[in-house]
Design a protein around this motif. Structure first.
Motif, PDB file in Angstrom:
ATOM      1  N   UNK A  86      10.788   3.286  13.906  1.00  0.00           N
ATOM      2  CA  UNK A  86       9.590   4.026  13.499  1.00  0.00           C
ATOM      3  C   UNK A  86       8.631   4.096  14.681  1.00  0.00           C
ATOM      4  N   UNK A  87       8.162   5.306  14.959  1.00  0.00           N
ATOM      5  CA  UNK A  87       7.165   5.542  16.002  1.00  0.00           C
ATOM      6  C   UNK A  87       5.902   6.071  15.341  1.00  0.00           C
ATOM      7  N   UNK A  88       4.872   6.357  16.141  1.00  0.00           N
ATOM      8  CA  UNK A  88       3.603   6.822  15.583  1.00  0.00           C
ATOM      9  C   UNK A  88       3.756   8.119  14.792  1.00  0.00           C
ATOM     10  N   UNK A  89       4.570   9.052  15.294  1.00  0.00           N
ATOM     11  CA  UNK A  89       4.690  10.355  14.645  1.00  0.00           C
ATOM     12  C   UNK A  89       6.105  10.722  14.206  1.00  0.00           C
ATOM     13  N   UNK A  90       7.084   9.918  14.584  1.00  0.00           N
ATOM     14  CA  UNK A  90       8.473  10.236  14.246  1.00  0.00           C
ATOM     15  C   UNK A  90       9.216   8.979  13.815  1.00  0.00           C
ATOM     16  N   UNK A  91      10.405   9.203  13.293  1.00  0.00           N
ATOM     17  CA  UNK A  91      11.347   8.126  13.011  1.00  0.00           C
ATOM     18  C   UNK A  91      12.636   8.500  13.722  1.00  0.00           C
ATOM     19  N   UNK A  92      13.158   7.604  14.559  1.00  0.00           N
ATOM     20  CA  UNK A  92      14.416   7.860  15.266  1.00  0.00           C
ATOM     21  C   UNK A  92      15.555   7.153  14.537  1.00  0.00           C
ATOM     22  N   UNK A  93      16.557   7.944  14.185  1.00  0.00           N
ATOM     23  CA  UNK A  93      17.761   7.400  13.572  1.00  0.00           C
ATOM     24  C   UNK A  93      18.898   7.514  14.571  1.00  0.00           C
ATOM     25  N   UNK A  94      19.599   6.430  14.801  1.00  0.00           N
ATOM     26  CA  UNK A  94      20.836   6.481  15.584  1.00  0.00           C
ATOM     27  C   UNK A  94      21.955   6.400  14.563  1.00  0.00           C
ATOM     28  N   UNK A  95      22.780   7.462  14.552  1.00  0.00           N
ATOM     29  CA  UNK A  95      23.862   7.552  13.564  1.00  0.00           C
ATOM     30  C   UNK A  95      25.194   7.734  14.273  1.00  0.00           C
ATOM     31  N   UNK A  96      26.263   7.250  13.616  1.00  0.00           N
ATOM     32  CA  UNK A  96      27.627   7.408  14.139  1.00  0.00           C
ATOM     33  C   UNK A  96      28.392   8.327  13.187  1.00  0.00           C
ATOM     34  N   UNK A  97      28.927   9.408  13.752  1.00  0.00           N
ATOM     35  CA  UNK A  97      29.718  10.374  12.990  1.00  0.00           C
ATOM     36  C   UNK A  97      31.123   9.815  12.751  1.00  0.00           C
ATOM     37  N   UNK A  98      31.862  10.374  11.790  1.00  0.00           N
ATOM     38  CA  UNK A  98      33.216   9.870  11.505  1.00  0.00           C
ATOM     39  C   UNK A  98      34.150   9.876  12.721  1.00  0.00           C
TER      40      UNK A  98
ATOM     41  N   UNK B 227      27.193  22.773  10.067  1.00  0.00           N
ATOM     42  CA  UNK B 227      28.139  21.726   9.681  1.00  0.00           C
ATOM     43  C   UNK B 227      27.385  20.583   9.010  1.00  0.00           C
ATOM     44  N   UNK B 228      28.087  19.829   8.197  1.00  0.00           N
ATOM     45  CA  UNK B 228      27.531  18.639   7.561  1.00  0.00           C
ATOM     46  C   UNK B 228      28.511  17.496   7.740  1.00  0.00           C
ATOM     47  N   UNK B 229      28.002  16.339   8.179  1.00  0.00           N
ATOM     48  CA  UNK B 229      28.831  15.141   8.351  1.00  0.00           C
ATOM     49  C   UNK B 229      28.160  13.974   7.655  1.00  0.00           C
ATOM     50  N   UNK B 230      28.954  13.101   7.075  1.00  0.00           N
ATOM     51  CA  UNK B 230      28.442  11.847   6.540  1.00  0.00           C
ATOM     52  C   UNK B 230      28.503  10.830   7.667  1.00  0.00           C
ATOM     53  N   UNK B 231      27.341  10.278   8.020  1.00  0.00           N
ATOM     54  CA  UNK B 231      27.235   9.398   9.186  1.00  0.00           C
ATOM     55  C   UNK B 231      26.731   8.016   8.789  1.00  0.00           C
ATOM     56  N   UNK B 232      27.115   7.017   9.569  1.00  0.00           N
ATOM     57  CA  UNK B 232      26.660   5.640   9.394  1.00  0.00           C
ATOM     58  C   UNK B 232      25.393   5.436  10.206  1.00  0.00           C
TER      59      UNK B 232
ATOM     60  N   UNK C  68      24.228  14.461   7.345  1.00  0.00           N
ATOM     61  CA  UNK C  68      23.473  15.146   8.387  1.00  0.00           C
ATOM     62  C   UNK C  68      23.962  16.587   8.450  1.00  0.00           C
ATOM     63  N   UNK C  69      23.064  17.510   8.117  1.00  0.00           N
ATOM     64  CA  UNK C  69      23.391  18.938   8.194  1.00  0.00           C
ATOM     65  C   UNK C  69      22.814  19.485   9.490  1.00  0.00           C
ATOM     66  N   UNK C  70      23.670  20.056  10.337  1.00  0.00           N
ATOM     67  CA  UNK C  70      23.248  20.667  11.598  1.00  0.00           C
ATOM     68  C   UNK C  70      23.119  22.168  11.340  1.00  0.00           C
ATOM     69  N   UNK C  71      21.887  22.678  11.411  1.00  0.00           N
ATOM     70  CA  UNK C  71      21.641  24.095  11.147  1.00  0.00           C
ATOM     71  C   UNK C  71      22.261  24.987  12.212  1.00  0.00           C
TER      72      UNK C  71
END
Length: 77
Positions: free
Chosen positions: A53-65, A42-47, A35-38
């Protein structure tokens, strides 16, 4: 870090920071993504903890290190 042409754009629901997820595809629960935060440059590898999935978006819940949980709202796929 140089940005990749194969990145998936969206934003962090809590901070409204622009983000991109690498690789450019919908991940599955249990996979890792970069995940790169503009806004913070910063960039983190997240789980990936969940994918919704929604009609127009996809929501990802991720856990940072460090343990922080982020909800990322990504372009629909």
């Amino acid at each position: 870090m140089a940005t990749s042409a194969l990145a998936w754009d969206g934003f962090d629901a809590d901070s409204a920071d622009l983000v991109e997820v690498i690789p450019d595809r919908v991940p599955s629960k249990g996979e890792t993504v970069d995940v790169h935060n503009y806004d913070k440059d910063t960039t983190e590898t997240c789980l990936v903890e969940s994918v919704t999935r929604n009609a127009r978006t996809v929501e990802l819940v991720v856990r940072a290190p460090a343990g922080a949980v982020h909800t990322l709202v990504m372009e629909g796929r």
